[in-house]
Structures are given as C-alpha cells and as structure tokens.
Design a protein around this motif. Structure first.
Motif, PDB file in Angstrom:
ATOM      1  N   LEU A 177       0.852  -1.187   0.000  1.00 56.99           N
ATOM      2  CA  LEU A 177       0.000   0.000   0.000  1.00 56.99           C
ATOM      3  C   LEU A 177       0.887   1.236   0.000  1.00 56.99           C
ATOM      4  O   LEU A 177       2.047   1.165   0.369  1.00 56.99           O
ATOM      5  N   PRO A 178       0.329   2.369  -0.399  1.00 59.14           N
ATOM      6  CA  PRO A 178       1.092   3.616  -0.255  1.00 59.14           C
ATOM      7  C   PRO A 178       1.496   3.746   1.215  1.00 59.14           C
ATOM      8  O   PRO A 178       0.642   3.789   2.094  1.00 59.14           O
ATOM      9  N   ALA A 179       2.777   3.761   1.487  1.00 57.68           N
ATOM     10  CA  ALA A 179       3.238   3.649   2.869  1.00 57.68           C
ATOM     11  C   ALA A 179       3.369   5.007   3.529  1.00 57.68           C
ATOM     12  O   ALA A 179       3.593   6.020   2.871  1.00 57.68           O
ATOM     13  N   ASP A 180       3.215   5.052   4.825  1.00 53.36           N
ATOM     14  CA  ASP A 180       3.626   6.216   5.585  1.00 53.36           C
ATOM     15  C   ASP A 180       4.563   5.728   6.681  1.00 53.36           C
ATOM     16  O   ASP A 180       5.039   4.598   6.646  1.00 53.36           O
ATOM     17  N   GLU A 181       4.855   6.603   7.628  1.00 53.64           N
ATOM     18  CA  GLU A 181       5.907   6.243   8.576  1.00 53.64           C
ATOM     19  C   GLU A 181       5.374   5.492   9.795  1.00 53.64           C
ATOM     20  O   GLU A 181       6.143   5.141  10.682  1.00 53.64           O
ATOM     21  N   ARG A 182       4.068   5.244   9.829  1.00 51.02           N
ATOM     22  CA  ARG A 182       3.539   4.539  10.997  1.00 51.02           C
ATOM     23  C   ARG A 182       3.835   3.047  10.910  1.00 51.02           C
ATOM     24  O   ARG A 182       3.961   2.478   9.836  1.00 51.02           O
ATOM     25  N   GLU A 183       3.844   2.420  12.068  1.00 46.62           N
ATOM     26  CA  GLU A 183       3.970   0.961  12.170  1.00 46.62           C
ATOM     27  C   GLU A 183       5.090   0.428  11.278  1.00 46.62           C
ATOM     28  O   GLU A 183       4.904  -0.498  10.496  1.00 46.62           O
ATOM     29  N   ALA A 184       6.246   1.040  11.434  1.00 41.10           N
ATOM     30  CA  ALA A 184       7.448   0.603  10.717  1.00 41.10           C
ATOM     31  C   ALA A 184       7.266   0.619   9.202  1.00 41.10           C
ATOM     32  O   ALA A 184       7.891  -0.148   8.476  1.00 41.10           O
ATOM     33  N   GLY A 185       6.368   1.489   8.729  1.00 36.00           N
ATOM     34  CA  GLY A 185       6.142   1.601   7.294  1.00 36.00           C
ATOM     35  C   GLY A 185       5.313   0.461   6.726  1.00 36.00           C
ATOM     36  O   GLY A 185       5.159   0.346   5.516  1.00 36.00           O
ATOM     37  N   ARG A 186       4.770  -0.378   7.605  1.00 35.56           N
ATOM     38  CA  ARG A 186       4.032  -1.555   7.112  1.00 35.56           C
ATOM     39  C   ARG A 186       2.535  -1.331   7.029  1.00 35.56           C
ATOM     40  O   ARG A 186       1.868  -1.954   6.221  1.00 35.56           O
ATOM     41  N   VAL A 187       2.006  -0.469   7.904  1.00 33.34           N
ATOM     42  CA  VAL A 187       0.562  -0.278   7.958  1.00 33.34           C
ATOM     43  C   VAL A 187       0.251   1.214   7.945  1.00 33.34           C
ATOM     44  O   VAL A 187       0.442   1.895   8.945  1.00 33.34           O
ATOM     45  N   PRO A 188      -0.212   1.728   6.808  1.00 31.95           N
ATOM     46  CA  PRO A 188      -0.511   3.152   6.749  1.00 31.95           C
ATOM     47  C   PRO A 188      -1.796   3.485   7.507  1.00 31.95           C
ATOM     48  O   PRO A 188      -2.669   2.642   7.666  1.00 31.95           O
ATOM     49  N   GLY A 189      -1.889   4.729   7.941  1.00 34.99           N
ATOM     50  CA  GLY A 189      -3.115   5.213   8.594  1.00 34.99           C
ATOM     51  C   GLY A 189      -2.923   5.478  10.073  1.00 34.99           C
ATOM     52  O   GLY A 189      -1.999   4.955  10.696  1.00 34.99           O
ATOM     53  N   TYR A 190      -3.830   6.277  10.604  1.00 38.86           N
ATOM     54  CA  TYR A 190      -3.781   6.673  12.006  1.00 38.86           C
ATOM     55  C   TYR A 190      -3.841   5.442  12.906  1.00 38.86           C
ATOM     56  O   TYR A 190      -4.615   4.520  12.664  1.00 38.86           O
ATOM     57  N   VAL A 191      -2.999   5.440  13.925  1.00 38.36           N
ATOM     58  CA  VAL A 191      -2.903   4.268  14.805  1.00 38.36           C
ATOM     59  C   VAL A 191      -3.944   4.374  15.921  1.00 38.36           C
ATOM     60  O   VAL A 191      -4.029   5.391  16.611  1.00 38.36           O
ATOM     61  N   ASN A 192      -4.714   3.314  16.089  1.00 36.00           N
ATOM     62  CA  ASN A 192      -5.833   3.284  17.031  1.00 36.00           C
ATOM     63  C   ASN A 192      -5.330   2.864  18.415  1.00 36.00           C
ATOM     64  O   ASN A 192      -5.523   1.715  18.844  1.00 36.00           O
ATOM     65  N   VAL A 193      -4.705   3.789  19.129  1.00 41.98           N
ATOM     66  CA  VAL A 193      -4.041   3.438  20.385  1.00 41.98           C
ATOM     67  C   VAL A 193      -4.985   2.832  21.423  1.00 41.98           C
ATOM     68  O   VAL A 193      -4.680   1.768  21.986  1.00 41.98           O
ATOM     69  N   PRO A 194      -6.144   3.448  21.721  1.00 39.55           N
ATOM     70  CA  PRO A 194      -6.978   2.856  22.780  1.00 39.55           C
ATOM     71  C   PRO A 194      -7.341   1.391  22.491  1.00 39.55           C
ATOM     72  O   PRO A 194      -7.259   0.542  23.379  1.00 39.55           O
ATOM     73  N   ALA A 195      -7.706   1.102  21.256  1.00 38.03           N
ATOM     74  CA  ALA A 195      -8.095  -0.273  20.927  1.00 38.03           C
ATOM     75  C   ALA A 195      -6.892  -1.217  21.017  1.00 38.03           C
ATOM     76  O   ALA A 195      -7.022  -2.368  21.451  1.00 38.03           O
ATOM     77  N   ILE A 196      -5.722  -0.725  20.618  1.00 37.15           N
ATOM     78  CA  ILE A 196      -4.516  -1.562  20.679  1.00 37.15           C
ATOM     79  C   ILE A 196      -4.154  -1.856  22.136  1.00 37.15           C
ATOM     80  O   ILE A 196      -3.783  -2.989  22.480  1.00 37.15           O
TER      81      ILE A 196
END
Lengths: 496, 496
Positions: free
Chosen positions: B221-240
């Motif tokens: 997928l078009p990568a961003d810098e989250r999750e080691a570049g593996r999973v793009p998109g805002y990180v859902n901290v409370p659920a994690i």
C-alpha cells in the motif's frame, strides 16, 4: 490546553456514551443471523443512515473504513481502477494530505495500460488555494480521477470544490473532507468523498468512503462481501456507532461553534503579528476553516518552539502531521512558497474558550523571544505594536548544538565573486536563515551574500526571509562556485 | 448462550477496562511530541511490548493493523512484493481463511515478472489437515511465499506448522494464527504471522502482523511512517491497548481454560452422533483447537437449523463465516470432501460452562428432528444409542418453499440408461440429497439413480451422503444424457 484538533479531536462525550452502549449491544458479528448478530447489523445500518443523512447522501453510498487514510487509498485506487477505460491519469492539488501524495507516488509506479499511472499536480497560490482554471488545465482526455481536499489540513484554506467539480465535468472528483466533515457542508458536484471520524470527535478506527451512485469503482484490495465489497475486513460496529453519534452531535453544534471559533481564530490571526516580531500568518484569511490557523516564526526551530509551548501547557502542532518526525519541510508550506521554519498550527476544539486563547496569546511572545534570545538578533518591531528589540546574550552562548562549531566553520567563508559566503552546510533550518540574518549587515547595501546550505528547507525559507525582510533573493547557484562540496548556494542581495 | 467465539469473542472484561482507561490516557496522536501525544506513544509502545512477549517475538517485529483480514492482505502482498526476486509463486492450503483465498485470486491477476502471479493450492485430507509432503511438493524455485493457518477456523484442525516450516526452508512461511493466538503457542519456524484481536476478546479494529527480522517485506500500500512503514493510517491506540491487555489476560488463563474447553468439546464430539441420527462430526478429533467443533446433519438446511437454535437461545455459526450470506458451500468442507449440509460450528468462549453444553446437547436432537420431520424420512438410529426413527407428517406437507412444486417436476423423471432420474434442478441443498434419500428405495439393489442438480453443494453432499449411507457414488455425467438442460447428473448405485 489542547489546540491540535486537526491531528485528532478528543472523544466527544456523545461518542464515548455511544461506544460504551455499543460495546454491550453491538459487539457481535453483524454478518451473523442470530439475535446478537442481527442487533449489531441494526446498529450498523442505523449508523450508516446517520452518516448518510449528515453528509447528504444515500446510505448505500456510504462505506466505513478503518481510517481516513484507508478511505483515501481505497477511494483513489478504487476509482482509478474503476475508471481505467478513461485512462490512467490522476490529478491532485499540491497541498493534499500525504496519503494522497503517497498514493499518487505509488500510482506513478503502477502498471496501467501501455505504461504506468500518470500524475499531474495542480499548484496552489501563496494562500494555499488551488485555482479551478489550473485544475481545468491539468485535465486530459485520459484523466481518470481528480482529487481535491475540502479545506487544507495545515493552513485551513478552503478549496473551491464546487468550481473544481464544475470544470471536472464527467471526470470523477474525490473530495478529502477530513478537516471539514461535521463542521461545514461540502459543496455538491463530487463523485467520491472521504473523511475520518477521529477528526470530528469520533473514536479512532473509523473512516468514511462515500461513492456516489453511478460512479465506477473497482476494489483495489482483495474484496470480500462487507461494506458493499469496497472495504474488506471485519466491521468495527461499536466504533462506527460512536462515530455516527458524534457526527450528528457535532453537526448540530457546528453552526454556533463555527461562528465562535471563527472569531477566536480571527483574534489569533490579528494579534500574533502584533505581539511577535518576524511572524508570517499563512493561509487564506477569509476562505478558511473556522477553527484553524497557522503561523511561522523566523529564526525559530519549530520543534523547539512546540516543546516550549508544551511546557507552558499548550498542545499545538507543526508542519504536516504525517512528516513531523522526518526532516523534510511541510509539502503544503513548500507548495505555497511560504516560510516553513518556526511553524505552529493552532486548531481549536469545540470547547476552546476565549480565556484559553488569551492565555496562549499572553505566553506566546515570551516563548518565541526566549527561543530567539540566544541568537542575539536585532528584530524589527512587530507590525502595529510598539518597537520591540529582542536582545540576548552573546551570539555564541546557549546556541543549539552544533551551532558553535558551525560558526567556526563559517569563519572559513571566502568572498568569491564579490559575495560574502556563509557556510551553513550540515546545519539544519532555521540555522542557515539565522546565519544569514546575523551576517548580512557585514556586506554593504547592494552587496551579495551566498548561503551554502544542504537542508532542503533553506530553499523555501531563504526566499521567504528575503520577502519578509525586504532583501532581494537572486536565486540558486551551484555550491562549487562558492567553495562548497555539496548543497546549493542561495544568493541574496542586501537592499537595505 | 453464545457459542460462536470463532466469529468474534465477547469483549474480555480486561479489554473493556483497558479501553476505558486508554480513551482517557491514550486518545492523542502518538506521533505528536506534546505530553498527551507522548503518553499515547508510551501506551502504544507498552502494548506492542506485551503482544511481542506473548507471541515470543521482538517488539519491533510487531505491527498493528485494522483487522486480521488487513494483516493477511498486507502480510501476503508485502511478503510477495519483498521477495519478488525469488519469483511470483504463492503456495497456500485449500482451507485457509477466505482473505487468503481472495488475496491469492487477486495475485493471479497481478502483473509480476514476465506474466502474472502464480498460485498452487495444497490439498487437505478428510480431517482438514495439509500434509507437509504436499507442501514440499508444491514448492518451486520461484516460490516467494507459503501460507498456512495455525488451525482451521471452521473445523478446528491444527495444522503441522513446524513441519511445514521445515520443508519450506528459506521460503518465507506466513502463519495465520487468528484462531489460536492467545490460546495456544504457535510452533517456531515461520517468517510472518497474523492474528486478530477480536477473536481473543480484544476489541474490533485491531489486527496483528508480525514480520520476523531479516524477512523481506515491501509495503503493498502507499506507505507512511507509521507501524514501521508496514501499515498506513492513524494508529488506534486505545483499541490496541485493550487488545494487548486482553491478550495477556487470555494467555494467562489459557492453559486451564483450554483443558476445560477441550473436555467440553470432546463431550459434544462424542454425544452428538449418539443423540442425532445421520450426523457427521468433521475435523481432526485429536489435533484440534480446544474450543471448536463442527458437525453436519444430513437432510438439513444449515440456515434453518441455525435459526431454530437461535430461537432456543444458542448463537452458533455455519459454514465459512465469510461466505454465509452467499450460496456457495464452505470451501473448507468442500476441500475436505465432507458433507456441507446442515453444518453447525460450535466455538466455546472462555466462560462456557458444562451446564450450557449439556443444555445444548439436550435441545439439539429435538431441533434437528423438528427440522427433518416434514420430510418423513426413515432415519437409521444414531450410532451407539437406541434406534430412533424420525417420522413426520405426509411427505409434501410443511416442506420448504418450492419443494411441492419440485416434487411435481420430479414426477417428470424418465429412466434413461436404466437409471431413475430425479430432477432437482433449481433446488437448493439439502433438497437434492433429501430427494435422493427419499426415492432411492424405488430402484432395486444394483440399480442406479441420477440426480440432476445445479446447486454446487450437491457435488459435495451427494458423495458424502453415499459415504454415510453405504451407497455407491459413481460420479458425474453430463445432464443432457438424463434429460437435463443444465446442471450435472450425479450417479448413485443402490448397494443396500
């Protein structure tokens, strides 16, 4: 005081309440036919109806994604795949969210037709606004998709969506409404729309992808039967229920809150240049989001400023939210051609008060002055206020790491071609500009300064500084001509 | 009584508690440097550490996704992209989750190298187990990825992960641990692992993708810098945070609970065939998940059975969870070559009690008998119990819609080639098998019945019925030879 709602909004009380209830009532798999599954399905259907109603679309046009970024990825790639008979040309503005830029970059490497995907980036003006005429000029017979945000996420400038939809004609237009959904209505004419619930006070984990009836779409991911075949994966019913409930609540408050926040932001826009010298407030002063304002402070490292503001109790943001941990300057500010250093974005939540904003305005000047103090620069008085001269300690004392050594290196400068050469190689912005401001007085009026720099932000900030200080920016030259072994020489003529 | 934890588990109390706390403490953007952002980052890091510890991997090998399905998509496509120098060949077992099958189908249409992606499906035995030797046979010099589940989601059969990892050698093996994570440890030797939090009592919206150090991976997928570049998109901290907390809690209870649930499932496996005639319990009786059992009931429509069980207060599942709303028979049961009709999957949550299981066993026989009653079939006694004959009303009364009309159509049958022809065209399973069971007595021993059917499930269920009833299945023949204008003729020789 949390002034970074453009990154993420605190959970709306209605969202929290709905989430708690939906964890009890809507926890089961909505694809199941037993009671708890049917109940989850009913809650999901109701949430979809709510979101559709607020956005003014049909419920079967709304799909829920896991984030705004996923909505953008799927929306763009799905529309490009669905419209491949038109061609493989994508158009987007230069100031879109990084997820759009990343998707476009990938699209340019994606096999499509006889070659790969093709992309045209539409420029913006100094206010960050894309002109409909420039969109029109970018369209081609093989354009399969155009992308434009409803409003910019960094500077708040509202984009001319209706006009761009008009020039797009039958080319599908995707509108990224992440910053405006729940706050202001999106003008009609678009084909796809994306949004993100945690920007409006919903929980993380919910994005929205709207695909209007009749718009061609082909799933770019391995599809399953969920969300009309557009978004694979287990559907997060409790979070979706909370997202829908808060969207409705926020929309109901929006008209009143927008007017109130608009005034508070107006106050920041007016007062910051009066209180702080050498500040540029960026973005459209009129056609803007009600709650968001961005300004940049010369000679200031944005991260240092943010850290000081955090210490004073203010959570604000800087540059593009998605690149803050990289050293690249914000692509939005770069596209606008405005100063990128010392950048602060203030985005007010719905409960922001006048007192909080006044407190921010009260502490900001001292904080900026404190960050600048070690530089010992003579600064002009801020516009419309009594003259203020920020004086610090000796130039070399208390400077950021590496600066003292840098100064010694700068002692090597050789006046080649009648220019004073400042060696700022290896120095991160704002250091090159600080060096320039500190030393330009050493050449007579009409004389030239060459700043050797290899930080990309210098390319934006040196011309911006010249504009703000009335100096003449002459352009770039190869560093080698000025004794540099890398980077670029930025040439400035002292006019005053 | 909720017996469908394999679809989704009720939220673990620890998860709910952690979610509530994290909504207060971890709501901010973990990419931000102000206090609330740093706090969210700390919670995210701690959650990653917890998940890594439970899974026995390094924290920087763990990325969080939005769902188990997304983890599978990214894991498979990312590993295929990262290992494209090996080639474009993908190997997976025939009984993987539908997300794996969908990804493989897409991969076969994806340009790769000089052609497109290539896929080999490894068969399974009647217990649903893939043999390491079959995996070994499927591997080729251009194999870039092999995929195997830790245990099957429909029948509970545990797969030989360690042995398959052994035969894979340096070919990366992705293990889909969705059904076992938190319950049982995954044997070592794999390269990538995926899981889904809502299967272990975490909230929806959290998947896990583990990529071991040194395993090649390129973001599909078009990568961003989250999750080691593996999973793009805002990180859902409370659920994690909630997912990690519940994983740890579940893992701590697992040993005791596994033993208890194993016994309860054993009881269901033993008792159901004693209580219900014409039932096949499927899946490996020994190498199986502790909490999951599946059985199929001849002459029963699974959805009708599920509806009756729901009315009696039991939430259970049928067939593949991802295809329950389509008419295709479960690809898992099909690959095993077992009966697909009247399929019931029971998967017990951690708090399932002996009394609940006994209650299920008490009501099941009556419910199955009730569903079968209108058919008026003479059924043999269930194995190991006193003979039970289920007798209903007249054959035509109370039958499912369309059956009466179908019976009239069946009156058209013509004995072509010495066969009794039953026209079940247009009839959904289990109707073709019911027709066969009801009419086979009309031919003498040694005689042949041809069942004309166009429901795909007939291809599986007619041979399965023959196996269960000791009749001889002769194979398929073109429908035209038996007067059919579509579908297939399934030929059965009456042996008894």
């Amino acid at each position: 005081m949390y002034f970074d709602v453009a990154s993420t909004a605190p959970l709306h009380p209605v969202a929290r309440q709905a989430l708690t209830a939906a964890l009890d009532e809507g926890w089961a798999d909505p694809a199941r036919l037993y009671r708890s599954g049917r109940q989850a399905r009913m809650l999901l259907d109701a949430a979809r109806g709510t979101v559709a109603e607020v956005l003014g679309v049909r419920a079967d046009e709304v799909s829920f994604t896991a984030s705004g970024t996923q909505a953008l990825h799927l929306g763009m790639l799905g529309a490009l795949a669905g419209n491949r008979r038109r061609g493989a040309h994508l158009v987007h503005s230069a100031v879109e969210h990084s997820a759009v830029l990343h998707t476009a970059e990938q699209w340019e490497r994606t096999p499509a037709g006889s070659g790969t995907g093709r992309v045209t980036v539409v420029p913006v003006d100094r206010l960050g606004r894309a002109a409909p005429a420039d969109f029109a000029a970018a369209l081609r017979p093989d354009t399969a998709l155009a992308v434009l945000q409803s409003a910019n996420h960094e500077v708040g400038t509202v984009q001319p969506v209706a006009e761009v939809a008009g020039v797009c004609g039958d080319v599908p237009l995707l509108v990224d409404a992440a910053q405006s959904a729940g706050r202001t209505a999106v003008p009609p004419g678009w084909s796809l729309l994306t949004a993100s619930a945690h920007k409006w006070g919903g929980p993380a984990g919910v994005g929205v992808l709207v695909v209007r009836k009749g718009v061609r779409y082909a799933s770019p991911l391995p599809a399953d039967e969920r969300e009309a075949g557009r978004v694979p994966g287990y559907v997060n019913v409790p979070a979706i229920v909370a997202a829908a409930a808060s969207l409705r609540a926020v929309r109901a408050e929006a008209e009143r809150e927008n007017a109130r926040l608009h005034r508070l932001v107006e106050r920041i826009r007016t007062r910051v240049p009066q209180l702080v010298p050498e500040v540029e407030v960026v973005g459209d002063p009129v056609g803007r989001l009600p709650h968001l304002v961005t300004f940049s402070c010369l000679y200031v490292d944005g991260e240092v400023l943010l850290a000081e503001l955090d210490r004073a109790g203010f959570a604000v943001s800087s540059g593009s939210s998605c690149t803050s941990s990289t050293l690249t300057p914000s692509h939005v500010l770069a596209a606008m051609g405005v100063l990128t250093e010392g950048n602060v974005r203030v985005s007010l939540p719905f409960d922001a008060t006048e007192a909080q904003v006044e407190r921010f305005l009260a502490v900001l000047p001292g904080i900026v002055a404190g960050v600048r103090a070690p530089l010992g620069l003579d600064l002009p008085a801020p516009a419309g206020s009594a003259p203020v001269t920020v004086r610090g300690t000796a130039p070399d004392a208390g400077e950021p790491d590496g600066e003292a050594a840098g100064d010694e290196a700068a002692g090597d400068e050789t006046p080649v071609l009648d220019a004073l050469v400042l060696d700022a190689l290896g120095k991160r912005c704002p250091l090159p500009v600080i060096e320039l401001a500190r030393r330009i007085g050493e050449v007579p009026a009409g004389g030239t300064v060459a700043v050797l720099a290899d930080d990309e932000a210098a390319r934006l900030d040196i011309p911006a500084w010249c504009g703000m200080r009335g100096q003449e920016y002459l352009g770039e030259a190869p560093a080698a001509g000025y004794g540099g072994d890398r980077g670029v020489a930025y040439l400035v003529r002292r006019t005053a």
